[in-house]
Enzyme design. Structure first.
Site, PDB file in Angstrom:
ATOM      1  CB  SER A 120       9.300   2.022  -2.747  1.00  0.00           C
ATOM      2  OG  SER A 120      10.052   3.038  -3.523  1.00  0.00           O
ATOM      3  CG  ASP A 165       2.716   6.503  -4.213  1.00  0.00           C
ATOM      4  OD1 ASP A 165       3.675   7.532  -4.582  1.00  0.00           O
ATOM      5  OD2 ASP A 165       3.177   5.370  -4.065  1.00  0.00           O
ATOM      6  CG  HIS A 188       6.339   6.406  -2.261  1.00  0.00           C
ATOM      7  ND1 HIS A 188       5.838   5.573  -3.114  1.00  0.00           N
ATOM      8  CD2 HIS A 188       7.865   6.176  -2.134  1.00  0.00           C
ATOM      9  CE1 HIS A 188       6.822   4.514  -3.318  1.00  0.00           C
ATOM     10  NE2 HIS A 188       7.957   5.133  -3.043  1.00  0.00           N
TER      11      HIS A 188
END
Length: 379
Positions: free
Chosen positions: A158, A323, A356
């Site tokens: 991320s 995601d 995610h």
């Protein structure tokens, strides 16, 4: 920072160390931090030629505590304990692993909730906005302090993956392997919109006091809680939420009020409150803004391929099918640009269901891919 084994595969009980840097750090904004502290944890042992060091870059709400436990009775290990430790994908029998709380964080590194040396008061809103490049330069100073000339690998998911990307661009000679997980070359308008709503929730909380809530002995808990609830929705897939909570009423009949009536409402309120108890509102504002600013192609005429021109690292890019915040097509943008720049890149899309947050999960295929790549990164 030493560790004592407490369970198979665990780095054991760990203690962070705060390192002081007295040299000024020039920031991309034009402002300067006269000095700063970084809170750091390490796992494993640095070898004689310092060639086995791995840097772990954390995501938005992460910190330096990536693996092991803080005490023998600590029931919750570090945020990426499933991947770091003896015999795990990032194997501490072979690697010396470093993780830090980024500048601007609220877990010991210099940030809005630490004293401003110019005033003696907490920085609060006077703490300068930071960029991913600023973090990477502070991490390079940390590497210098630890005697690490080049990282065997820089790894992150991320926002952490964005730091890995920036490392490979800004310090190509200091990164031998780069692992970019569930990330993107820049935020979409939708992602920036989510961040803006979260920031407005905090900024408009009456308890925010322009960011000087510390002096008022309060916190903007309502705004911070709402920001976390919104963010949490984007970290999960629709499938995961449906499987975990369903949409049935908790009671046989509707209550016709605004109390908690569905499981997902209860979950979000709980997660929001937990976040209020451990995170700082000014840090949340700063971190989301750093996300928004990230665009390594900006300095290269908008060309990501040109940005990657001098990358020397062998790269692994990993995405997850569920995601939707940083969807696989965003990772493919990175892969295409690396290939166009004729770089060594591997790409894996992992079948997943959570969303995610899958980059934190011990999904067997994912860990096989990560472990295989890291095994080849050993000195």
């Amino acid at each position: 920072m030493s560790a004592t084994l407490s369970a198979p595969g665990s780095v054991g009980v760990v203690a962070p160390e705060k390192l002081a840097f007295e040299s000024p750090l020039q920031l991309e904004s034009g402002k300067t931090l006269p000095r700063f502290d970084l809170m750091v944890e390490t796992y494993g042992a640095l070898n004689a030629d310092a060639s086995n060091a791995v840097l772990i870059c954390h995501a938005l709400s992460g910190d330096h505590h990536a693996a092991g436990v803080s005490a023998t009775d600590d029931r919750k290990p570090g945020w990426w304990d499933s991947a770091i430790g003896p015999g795990k994908p990032i194997d501490t029998d072979h690697f010396y692993v470093v993780c830090l709380n980024n500048l601007g964080g609220c877990r010991g590194s210099t940030g809005p909730n630490t004293p401003n040396p110019a005033t003696g008061e907490l920085y609060g809103p006077d703490f300068p906005l930071l960029t991913v490049s600023d973090w990477v330069r502070s991490q390079a100073m940390l590497a210098d302090r630890l005697g690490i000339g080049a990282w065997a690998a820089v790894v992150g998911g991320s926002l952490g993956g964005m730091q890995v990307t920036q490392w490979a661009i800004d310090f190509p000679e200091r990164v031998r392997n780069a692992v970019i997980i569930a990330s993107a070359p820049r935020l979409s308008a939708q992602n920036i919109a989510f961040n803006e709503i979260a920031r407005q929730a905090i900024l408009t909380d009456p308890a925010f006091h322009g960011g000087r809530f510390y002096a008022h002995n309060t916190i903007p808990s309502t705004g911070l809680k709402l920001a976390r609830m919104l963010g949490h929705i984007t970290y999960l897939s629709d499938e995961a939420m449906r499987a975990k909570f369903g949409n049935e009423l908790k009671a046989p009949k509707p209550g016709f009020n605004f109390d908690v009536e569905f499981e997902v409402e209860s979950y979000l309120r709980y997660q929001g409150q937990r976040f209020v108890e451990r995170f700082d509102a000014n840090t949340y504002l700063l971190m989301t803004k750093a996300l928004d600013y990230f665009d390594p192609a900006r300095d290269y005429g908008g060309s990501l391929t040109r940005a990657f021109q001098h990358v020397q690292a062998r790269c692994l890019v990993v995405a997850f099918t569920s995601d939707w915040r940083f969807a696989p097509e965003r990772s493919r943008e990175l892969v295409r640009a690396l290939l166009d720049a004729r770089k060594d890149v591997s790409y894996a899309v992992i079948d997943s269901s959570l969303g995610h947050d899958d980059f934190l999960m011990p999904i067997p295929h994912y860990h096989d891919v990560l472990g295989g790549f890291m095994a080849r990164a050993r000195p």
